[in-house]
Design a protein around this motif. Structure first.
Motif, PDB file in Angstrom:
ATOM      1  N   PRO A 151       0.805  -1.239   0.000  1.00 22.65           N
ATOM      2  CA  PRO A 151       0.000   0.000   0.000  1.00 22.65           C
ATOM      3  C   PRO A 151       0.830   1.278   0.000  1.00 22.65           C
ATOM      4  O   PRO A 151       0.447   2.262  -0.640  1.00 22.65           O
ATOM      5  CB  PRO A 151      -0.833  -0.133   1.274  1.00 22.65           C
ATOM      6  N   ILE A 152       1.968   1.295   0.703  1.00 21.98           N
ATOM      7  CA  ILE A 152       2.762   2.517   0.758  1.00 21.98           C
ATOM      8  C   ILE A 152       3.317   2.881  -0.616  1.00 21.98           C
ATOM      9  O   ILE A 152       3.392   4.061  -0.987  1.00 21.98           O
ATOM     10  CB  ILE A 152       3.919   2.392   1.796  1.00 21.98           C
ATOM     11  N   VAL A 153       3.661   1.866  -1.420  1.00 22.33           N
ATOM     12  CA  VAL A 153       4.184   2.105  -2.765  1.00 22.33           C
ATOM     13  C   VAL A 153       3.065   2.566  -3.691  1.00 22.33           C
ATOM     14  O   VAL A 153       3.190   3.573  -4.402  1.00 22.33           O
ATOM     15  CB  VAL A 153       4.869   0.833  -3.318  1.00 22.33           C
ATOM     16  N   ILE A 154       1.952   1.834  -3.684  1.00 20.79           N
ATOM     17  CA  ILE A 154       0.848   2.189  -4.576  1.00 20.79           C
ATOM     18  C   ILE A 154       0.254   3.543  -4.185  1.00 20.79           C
ATOM     19  O   ILE A 154      -0.106   4.348  -5.048  1.00 20.79           O
ATOM     20  CB  ILE A 154      -0.231   1.084  -4.560  1.00 20.79           C
ATOM     21  N   GLY A 155       0.174   3.824  -2.890  1.00 18.65           N
ATOM     22  CA  GLY A 155      -0.318   5.132  -2.451  1.00 18.65           C
ATOM     23  C   GLY A 155       0.580   6.256  -2.943  1.00 18.65           C
ATOM     24  O   GLY A 155       0.098   7.313  -3.376  1.00 18.65           O
ATOM     25  N   SER A 156       1.901   6.038  -2.890  1.00 23.04           N
ATOM     26  CA  SER A 156       2.853   7.047  -3.389  1.00 23.04           C
ATOM     27  C   SER A 156       2.663   7.276  -4.888  1.00 23.04           C
ATOM     28  O   SER A 156       2.686   8.419  -5.361  1.00 23.04           O
ATOM     29  CB  SER A 156       4.282   6.593  -3.105  1.00 23.04           C
ATOM     30  N   ILE A 157       2.465   6.174  -5.620  1.00 16.63           N
ATOM     31  CA  ILE A 157       2.275   6.298  -7.070  1.00 16.63           C
ATOM     32  C   ILE A 157       0.980   7.043  -7.374  1.00 16.63           C
ATOM     33  O   ILE A 157       0.936   7.906  -8.267  1.00 16.63           O
ATOM     34  CB  ILE A 157       2.287   4.904  -7.726  1.00 16.63           C
ATOM     35  N   LEU A 158      -0.088   6.733  -6.632  1.00 12.74           N
ATOM     36  CA  LEU A 158      -1.353   7.444  -6.833  1.00 12.74           C
ATOM     37  C   LEU A 158      -1.195   8.945  -6.573  1.00 12.74           C
ATOM     38  O   LEU A 158      -1.699   9.776  -7.335  1.00 12.74           O
ATOM     39  CB  LEU A 158      -2.423   6.878  -5.906  1.00 12.74           C
ATOM     40  N   MET A 159      -0.504   9.289  -5.502  1.00 15.20           N
ATOM     41  CA  MET A 159      -0.261  10.709  -5.212  1.00 15.20           C
ATOM     42  C   MET A 159       0.499  11.371  -6.354  1.00 15.20           C
ATOM     43  O   MET A 159       0.172  12.490  -6.773  1.00 15.20           O
ATOM     44  CB  MET A 159       0.522  10.850  -3.911  1.00 15.20           C
ATOM     45  N   ALA A 160       1.523  10.673  -6.861  1.00 16.36           N
ATOM     46  CA  ALA A 160       2.322  11.229  -7.957  1.00 16.36           C
ATOM     47  C   ALA A 160       1.479  11.414  -9.212  1.00 16.36           C
ATOM     48  O   ALA A 160       1.608  12.424  -9.918  1.00 16.36           O
ATOM     49  CB  ALA A 160       3.516  10.319  -8.245  1.00 16.36           C
ATOM     50  N   ILE A 161       0.607  10.444  -9.490  1.00 15.63           N
ATOM     51  CA  ILE A 161      -0.264  10.548 -10.663  1.00 15.63           C
ATOM     52  C   ILE A 161      -1.171  11.774 -10.538  1.00 15.63           C
ATOM     53  O   ILE A 161      -1.304  12.578 -11.468  1.00 15.63           O
ATOM     54  CB  ILE A 161      -1.101   9.266 -10.829  1.00 15.63           C
ATOM     55  N   GLY A 162      -1.799  11.941  -9.364  1.00 22.25           N
ATOM     56  CA  GLY A 162      -2.682  13.084  -9.163  1.00 22.25           C
ATOM     57  C   GLY A 162      -1.960  14.414  -9.240  1.00 22.25           C
ATOM     58  O   GLY A 162      -2.409  15.347  -9.904  1.00 22.25           O
TER      59      GLY A 162
END
Length: 483
Positions: A151-162
């Motif tokens: 989750p910490i990796v995917i959450g970081s990627i989602l933040m970067a995408i947004g």
């Protein structure tokens, strides 16, 4: 009255069939939110001039074919995502079975542009076709690869995408990338004391003009007011109503030219391999990397939706199906003479914001895209929506993607390890990735990683997560998110 009550319940359920009165506005809302983004990569590629021949790498005829084909490919890939293909008696399926809208990926552009300049559109299509099998590999082995994406990796990627999409929404609000580039060029020429060509001055004048700010502002205000005060179908269709109002306002202000609509054919189905693919090994390997990065982004999108709507991490079956559908979408797109497909973040944002997850509503969106691909005239009507109208609609949608990333990070917890990963990921990955001039003189591999903030965030967060051991607290948090 009873039917409306059923519709109000059904649109918030994955399965079931609401009435067309409810489903059509929601489906059209999804199409309108992604339409310009779906076309933008093709318009960008079409403007390139070959470094070998000095000629455009895409002819006007090929450009029209690619635009039409991208809508058809997006519709077909969306159908597969929402209604998966079951592979025999196995547990494997192609498609996540979730309300995911597919579209032409902008993330591939940093890789496809150099390939196009050096080798042309034929090699781009051939490279995407072969590299798509990397997505199949990711999907088949997701059970093992998932450990790399907590989750910490995917959450970081989602933040970067947004965060990476927000400037796109703002630029559209002001008039679009073309007007922005013209404005920047005008300022450069004026600074040098040079005369500004008339066509650049005309385009620059459109950037942040009162007409664009008015249209974008009206769309934004309508969406906010409907989200705050409306109920039922008016609330969930807020983006559609906002865009439709902006469209009418644009007509009144004389910002829309219907000449392309009048000239477009009613029916003209695109044929596969009209642009013959060609194959070049180094180009294929470069696209393979982007297919894998795009797969990570798709995993982030799927997780963002499940966290926002159901407050859970995506299941292995959903991630596997989503990745396999991504790969199939790329194969369909390249076979039909257009650029690679992926899940569209703005549409994930719409679902996350509205909580409307009914697959039949997304089926309407897929059907609309397919019809637009078969009928150039339908596509022409949608293609002339001013960028500022769309910009007013997507700003909040892009912000929702970022907030879903924050939500997933919060669910993962703020242990010492996670805080350190976040600090380095965004302090180095996103910051440097947003300013590629800092790595302009580094080796090609590092330039590739740090010229795209999403790639940089993905690489650094994955690497740090593997380097630092998972604590008992982190493991418990991850298992809790999965449940």
């Amino acid at each position: 009255m009873e039917k409306n009550t059923d519709d109000n319940a059904l649109i918030y359920q994955l399965d079931g069939r609401p009435s067309l009165r409810a489903a059509v506005p929601i489906g059209l809302q999804h199409v309108l939110a992604m339409f310009i983004g779906n076309l933008a990569p093709i318009l960008l590629i079409s403007g390139l001039v070959s470094s070998v021949t000095g000629m455009p790498i895409v002819t006007p005829q090929q450009q029209m074919l690619m635009i039409q084909s991208c809508m058809l490919a997006s519709g077909l890939a969306t159908l597969v995502q929402i209604y998966p293909i079951k592979l025999g008696k196995t547990t494997i399926q192609i498609g996540a079975g979730l309300p995911i809208v597919m579209g032409t990926s902008f993330g591939f552009m940093p890789t496809l542009i150099p390939i196009g300049l050096a080798h042309g559109i034929n090699v781009i299509l051939g490279s995407v076709l072969v590299a798509s099998f990397a997505g199949v590999f990711m999907g088949l082995f997701i059970k093992y690869l998932r450990k790399v994406f907590p989750p910490i990796v995917i959450g970081s990627i989602l933040m970067a995408i947004g965060l990476n999409l927000l400037p796109v929404g703002v630029n559209n609000f002001a008039g679009g990338a073309g007007a922005q580039n013209a404005f920047i060029e005008q300022q450069r020429l004026l600074g040098l004391g040079l005369e500004v060509p008339a066509h650049i001055a005309a385009s620059a004048a459109n950037f942040a003009s009162w007409q664009n700010l008015l249209m974008g502002g009206v769309v934004f205000i309508i969406i906010v007011m409907l989200q705050r005060f409306a109920k039922g179908i008016f609330k969930v269709s807020a983006i559609l109503i906002g865009i439709a109002t902006g469209y009418i306002l644009a007509i009144i202000l004389g910002q829309i030219n219907f000449a392309s609509v009048a000239a477009a054919s009613v029916i003209a189905p695109p044929m596969p391999f009209s642009i013959r693919p060609e194959f070049h090994l180094p180009s294929i390997l470069a696209v393979v990397i982007m297919v894998m990065v795009s797969g990570i982004e798709t995993m982030g999108h799927i997780n963002g939706m499940t966290v926002a709507v159901w407050n859970r991490e995506a299941k292995d079956k959903e991630l596997q199906g989503g990745l396999l559908a991504d790969a199939l979408g790329n194969m369909i797109a390249s076979s039909f003479n257009t650029l690679p497909n992926t899940s569209f973040g703005q549409n994930i944002g719409i679902v996350s914001m509205s909580k409307v997850v009914n697959r039949f509503c997304i089926f309407i969106a897929a059907l609309t895209l397919i019809l637009a691909g078969l009928s150039p005239k339908v596509g022409a009507v949608l293609a002339i929506i001013p960028p500022s109208v769309l910009g007013g609609a997507v700003i909040t949608v892009f912000a929702m993607i970022m907030l879903n990333g924050i939500k997933m990070i919060a669910l993962a917890g703020f242990s010492d390890k996670n805080i350190f990963i976040l600090a380095i990921t965004f302090g180095v990955g996103f910051a440097i990735g947003s300013n590629s001039l800092l790595v302009a003189n580094l080796p090609a591999a590092l330039r590739f990683i740090f010229t795209n903030p999403i790639v940089a965030v993905s690489f650094i967060s994955i690497t740090l997560n593997l380097l630092f051991p998972t604590s008992t607290e982190d493991k418990a948090k991850s298992e809790g998110v999965a449940k």
